[in-house]
Design a protein around this motif. Structure first.
Motif, PDB file in Angstrom:
ATOM      1  N   ILE A  60      -9.289   5.583  10.909  1.00 30.97           N
ATOM      2  CA  ILE A  60      -8.322   5.224  11.950  1.00 30.97           C
ATOM      3  C   ILE A  60      -7.393   4.123  11.484  1.00 30.97           C
ATOM      4  N   ILE A  61      -7.958   3.073  10.918  1.00 27.73           N
ATOM      5  CA  ILE A  61      -7.141   1.903  10.589  1.00 27.73           C
ATOM      6  C   ILE A  61      -6.204   2.138   9.406  1.00 27.73           C
ATOM      7  N   GLN A  62      -6.333   3.291   8.728  1.00 23.85           N
ATOM      8  CA  GLN A  62      -5.368   3.611   7.684  1.00 23.85           C
ATOM      9  C   GLN A  62      -4.033   4.046   8.283  1.00 23.85           C
ATOM     10  N   GLY A  63      -4.065   4.394   9.577  1.00 21.67           N
ATOM     11  CA  GLY A  63      -2.821   4.656  10.288  1.00 21.67           C
ATOM     12  C   GLY A  63      -2.162   5.984  10.001  1.00 21.67           C
ATOM     13  N   ASN A  64      -2.930   6.981   9.511  1.00 26.39           N
ATOM     14  CA  ASN A  64      -2.364   8.301   9.253  1.00 26.39           C
ATOM     15  C   ASN A  64      -2.693   9.224  10.422  1.00 26.39           C
ATOM     16  N   LEU A  65      -1.669   9.691  11.142  1.00 30.04           N
ATOM     17  CA  LEU A  65      -1.894  10.475  12.355  1.00 30.04           C
ATOM     18  C   LEU A  65      -2.692  11.743  12.072  1.00 30.04           C
ATOM     19  N   GLN A  66      -2.338  12.475  11.036  1.00 32.42           N
ATOM     20  CA  GLN A  66      -3.028  13.736  10.755  1.00 32.42           C
ATOM     21  C   GLN A  66      -4.514  13.502  10.466  1.00 32.42           C
ATOM     22  N   GLN A  67      -4.808  12.479   9.681  1.00 31.09           N
ATOM     23  CA  GLN A  67      -6.213  12.174   9.371  1.00 31.09           C
ATOM     24  C   GLN A  67      -6.970  11.744  10.623  1.00 31.09           C
ATOM     25  N   ILE A  68      -6.307  10.983  11.493  1.00 32.06           N
ATOM     26  CA  ILE A  68      -6.945  10.529  12.729  1.00 32.06           C
ATOM     27  C   ILE A  68      -7.281  11.718  13.619  1.00 32.06           C
ATOM     28  N   ARG A 107       5.486   3.826  13.990  1.00 31.90           N
ATOM     29  CA  ARG A 107       4.737   4.185  12.786  1.00 31.90           C
ATOM     30  C   ARG A 107       4.444   2.926  11.975  1.00 31.90           C
ATOM     31  N   LEU A 108       3.214   2.797  11.540  1.00 36.91           N
ATOM     32  CA  LEU A 108       2.782   1.604  10.831  1.00 36.91           C
ATOM     33  C   LEU A 108       3.312   1.591   9.401  1.00 36.91           C
ATOM     34  N   ASN A 109       3.786   0.454   8.955  1.00 32.85           N
ATOM     35  CA  ASN A 109       4.235   0.284   7.575  1.00 32.85           C
ATOM     36  C   ASN A 109       3.081   0.584   6.607  1.00 32.85           C
ATOM     37  N   GLU A 110       3.381   1.278   5.522  1.00 35.07           N
ATOM     38  CA  GLU A 110       2.347   1.707   4.575  1.00 35.07           C
ATOM     39  C   GLU A 110       1.589   0.523   3.993  1.00 35.07           C
ATOM     40  N   ASN A 111       2.295  -0.566   3.651  1.00 33.11           N
ATOM     41  CA  ASN A 111       1.620  -1.738   3.083  1.00 33.11           C
ATOM     42  C   ASN A 111       0.673  -2.380   4.098  1.00 33.11           C
ATOM     43  N   VAL A 112       1.095  -2.425   5.351  1.00 32.01           N
ATOM     44  CA  VAL A 112       0.237  -2.998   6.386  1.00 32.01           C
ATOM     45  C   VAL A 112      -0.976  -2.115   6.607  1.00 32.01           C
ATOM     46  N   GLU A 115      -6.898  -1.265   5.828  1.00 31.94           N
ATOM     47  CA  GLU A 115      -7.973  -0.528   5.148  1.00 31.94           C
ATOM     48  C   GLU A 115      -8.810  -1.468   4.292  1.00 31.94           C
ATOM     49  N   LEU A 116      -8.162  -2.384   3.568  1.00 33.09           N
ATOM     50  CA  LEU A 116      -8.900  -3.333   2.718  1.00 33.09           C
ATOM     51  C   LEU A 116      -9.733  -4.293   3.563  1.00 33.09           C
ATOM     52  N   ILE A 117      -9.202  -4.710   4.696  1.00 32.50           N
ATOM     53  CA  ILE A 117      -9.965  -5.574   5.599  1.00 32.50           C
ATOM     54  C   ILE A 117     -11.204  -4.839   6.093  1.00 32.50           C
ATOM     55  N   GLU A 177     -15.685 -12.701   1.069  1.00 31.69           N
ATOM     56  CA  GLU A 177     -14.668 -13.750   1.175  1.00 31.69           C
ATOM     57  C   GLU A 177     -13.356 -13.185   0.645  1.00 31.69           C
ATOM     58  N   ILE A 178     -12.442 -12.828   1.543  1.00 30.55           N
ATOM     59  CA  ILE A 178     -11.158 -12.265   1.113  1.00 30.55           C
ATOM     60  C   ILE A 178     -10.031 -13.074   1.737  1.00 30.55           C
ATOM     61  N   SER A 179      -8.899 -13.072   1.054  1.00 31.66           N
ATOM     62  CA  SER A 179      -7.746 -13.839   1.536  1.00 31.66           C
ATOM     63  C   SER A 179      -6.489 -13.002   1.396  1.00 31.66           C
ATOM     64  N   LEU A 180      -5.441 -13.443   2.051  1.00 35.68           N
ATOM     65  CA  LEU A 180      -4.155 -12.754   1.953  1.00 35.68           C
ATOM     66  C   LEU A 180      -3.663 -12.754   0.507  1.00 35.68           C
ATOM     67  N   LYS A 181      -3.941 -13.846  -0.197  1.00 36.60           N
ATOM     68  CA  LYS A 181      -3.523 -13.942  -1.601  1.00 36.60           C
ATOM     69  C   LYS A 181      -4.213 -12.887  -2.445  1.00 36.60           C
ATOM     70  N   ASP A 182      -5.528 -12.678  -2.198  1.00 34.36           N
ATOM     71  CA  ASP A 182      -6.279 -11.673  -2.968  1.00 34.36           C
ATOM     72  C   ASP A 182      -5.704 -10.273  -2.731  1.00 34.36           C
ATOM     73  N   ILE A 183      -5.443  -9.962  -1.478  1.00 32.91           N
ATOM     74  CA  ILE A 183      -4.973  -8.616  -1.140  1.00 32.91           C
ATOM     75  C   ILE A 183      -3.549  -8.396  -1.633  1.00 32.91           C
TER      76      ILE A 183
END
Length: 425
Positions: free
Chosen positions: A236-244, A320-325, A330-332, A339-345
Motif C-alpha cells: 500500500i505505502i508504495q503508492g501504486n494503484l494497480q498493485q493496491i 498521485r504520490l511523487n515516486e521519490n516520496v 517503502e524504505l520507512i 536507526e534510519i535518518s533522512l540523510k541515510d535515505i
C-alpha cells in the motif's frame, strides 16, 4: 428502552420534540430523526423501531401512506400522527390505520407525554404476558425449562414462519424468522441447539449476520485475518494503484474463504482504506469520516468490495504520490525498526536531503521524522493488540531506544498511553 423514530420535513419540529419531551421517563429513546417518509422507510428496513411519531403533510409520500407501508414491516409498532390540519378525512384515515392517536400541531407537551405513557404501559403489559423464547435477554434457566426434555432440536432461520417459538428478525436489511425445529427442511441456516443455550443462541445470531453478509458461512471460520495484512501494508505505502487493487483482491479472497465476523471484516477494510488515505495527508479528516460511513453502511460483502474499489480509485484520481516520496515510504516501512535518518535515505535515492525533506513535506504534509514515528506507532499498536509482550519490549521492537520518548510519541499520536490503548481495545 423502546426505540422512537421521528419523521417531519421541518427540522425544528424534530429538534423541539427531542428537547421538550422527556422520552426517557417512558423508557424510550429517540434513535433517529427523518426529514421525509422515504428516508424513514429506508431507516426501518435495517433498524426496527417501536414508536413512530410522524407529520402528515410532507413532500412526496405523506405520513399516512408511510404508516400504511410501515405496518407491513412493523405491525406491532405504535404510530402517532401529527398535523396542522384537523380535517375529518385525515382523522378517518388515521383511525382506519389503527394509529395510537392523531394530534394537532402545535403539539401539547402534556397530551403527548400522557399518550407515550399509555403506549409504554401497553408495551410492558404485552411483554409480561407473551415473552417469546428466542430473544436476546432469555436466561439459561428459561431455555432449560423449555428444552431440557427435547432429545434433539435445531435452531434455524427461514424466510417464512415455521417450526416452534418462531420470532421475526431483521439482519442487514434482510427479514425472516428464527425458530426451533427437529428437521431442517427449507431453511436458510440451521445448527444444533445445545447447552449452554445463551452462548449457542448468540453464536447463531452472529453466524446469521455472516450468512447474509457473505452469502455463505465457512465450515471452519477463522477471524485471524489481520495476520495477512502486514505484507499488504508494505505494498500500500508504495503508492501504486494497480498493485493496491491487486492486494485488495487477494484480501477479498482470504476473507471469503474464512468469513470472519462482519465487524472484523469491516474493521480490516477500513484499516486498508485508511492506510491508502494516509498516502495523501493533505486531504481533510472529514473526507475519511465519510468513507468510513460508506463502508460501515454496506449490507453485503459485494457492496463492501465495490465501495472499497470506488473510494480507493477516487483517492488516486485526486492526487498521485511523487515516486521519490513513495520510495521513502517503502524504505520507512521496511527499516523502521532500525536507526534510519533522512540523510541515510537521501543517499540511497541519490537525492539532496534538503530537497527530499521539502518534497516529503509538500506531498504528505509531514516531516520525515513524523512519518517514521507514525509507522513505528502503527506497528506498536498491532503488537499491543496481537501479543502479550511488555510495553518496554514493544518499544524496542519497533525501533525506539528510549521508553520515555516512546510513551510521549504514542500519547501524542493516539491520545492515550500504550497501556490505556491496550486496555480499551
Amino acid at each position: 428502552m423502546y426505540k422512537v423514530l421521528l419523521v417531519d420535513d421541518e427540522y425544528m419540529v424534530i429538534a423541539g420534540l427531542k428537547k421538550l419531551i422527556p422520552f426517557h421517563q417512558y423508557d424510550m429513546e429517540v434513535v433517529y430523526g427523518a426529514s421525509s417518509a422515504t428516508e424513514a422507510l429506508t431507516y426501518i428496513a435495517g433498524h426496527p423501531v417501536d414508536v413512530i411519531i410522524t407529520d402528515v403533510n410532507m413532500p412526496g409520500i405523506n405520513g399516512l401512506e408511510m404508516v400504511r407501508q410501515m405496518r407491513e414491516q412493523l405491525p406491532h409498532a405504535a404510530y402517532i400522527i401529527l398535523s396542522g390540519y384537523k380535517e375529518f378525512e385525515y382523522v378517518k384515515t388515521a383511525l382506519n390505520l389503527q394509529v395510537a392517536d392523531y394530534l394537532v400541531k402545535p403539539v401539547d407537551k402534556v397530551e403527548l407525554g400522557q399518550l407515550l405513557g399509555r403506549i409504554a404501559h401497553t408495551f410492558a403489559s404485552k411483554e409480561k404476558t407473551a415473552l417469546p423464547l428466542l430473544r436476546e435477554d432469555t436466561t439459561e434457566e428459561e431455555f432449560k425449562e423449555v428444552l431440557q426434555d427435547k432429545p434433539r432440536v435445531l435452531l434455524a432461520a427461514a424466510r417464512t414462519e415455521q417450526g416452534e417459538h418462531a420470532v421475526p428478525f431483521t439482519v442487514l436489511g434482510q427479514s425472516g424468522f428464527l425458530f426451533l425445529t427437529e428437521h431442517e427442511g427449507d431453511v436458510l441456516l440451521a445448527r444444533p441447539f445445545t447447552a449452554p443455550y445463551v452462548s449457542s443462541f448468540q453464536e447463531f445470531t452472529k453466524e446469521l449476520e455472516t450468512y447474509f453478509f457473505y452469502g455463505n458461512v465457512a465450515l471452519q471460520p477463522n477471524s485471524s485475518v489481520f495476520r495477512y495484512y502486514e505484507p499488504m501494508y508494505r505494498v500500500i505505502i508504495q503508492g501504486n494503484l494497480q498493485q493496491i487493487l491487486e492486494e485488495l483482491g487477494l484480501l477479498e479472497e482470504i476473507v471469503l474463504k474464512t468469513t470472519p465476523r462482519v465487524s472484523t471484516t469491516k474493521q480490516l477494510f477500513i484499516q486498508f482504506v485508511m492506510d491508502v488515505f494516509h498516502l495523501f495527508e493533505h486531504l481533510k479528516p472529514d473526507d475519511m469520516t465519510q468513507i468510513i460511513k460508506n463502508l460501515e453502511s454496506s449490507k453485503t460483502f459485494d457492496e463492501l468490495s465495490q465501495c472499497m474499489r470506488k473510494e480507493i480509485t477516487h483517492l488516486f484520481s485526486q492526487h498521485r504520490l511523487n515516486e521519490n516520496v513513495a520510495n521513502v515510504l517503502e524504505l520507512i516501512s521496511s527499516h523502521y525498526r532500525q536507526e534510519i535518518s533522512l540523510k541515510d535515505i537521501s543517499a540511497q535515492l541519490f537525492i539532496n536531503p534538503v530537497y527530499l525533506g521539502q518534497l516529503i513535506k509538500k506531498e504528505t504534509n509531514s516531516t520525515f521524522a513524523e512519518l517514521l514515528n507514525k509507522q513505528r506507532i502503527k506497528a506498536a499498536q498491532q503488537l499491543l493488540l496481537a501479543t502479550n509482550n511488555s510495553i518496554e519490549d514493544i518499544c524496542y521492537a519497533v525501533g525506539y531506544s528510549n521508553v520515555g520518548y516512546f510513551y510521549k510519541v504514542f500519547r501524542k499520536l493516539c491520545g492515550k498511553s500504550p497501556k490505556a490503548y491496550r486496555q480499551q481495545m
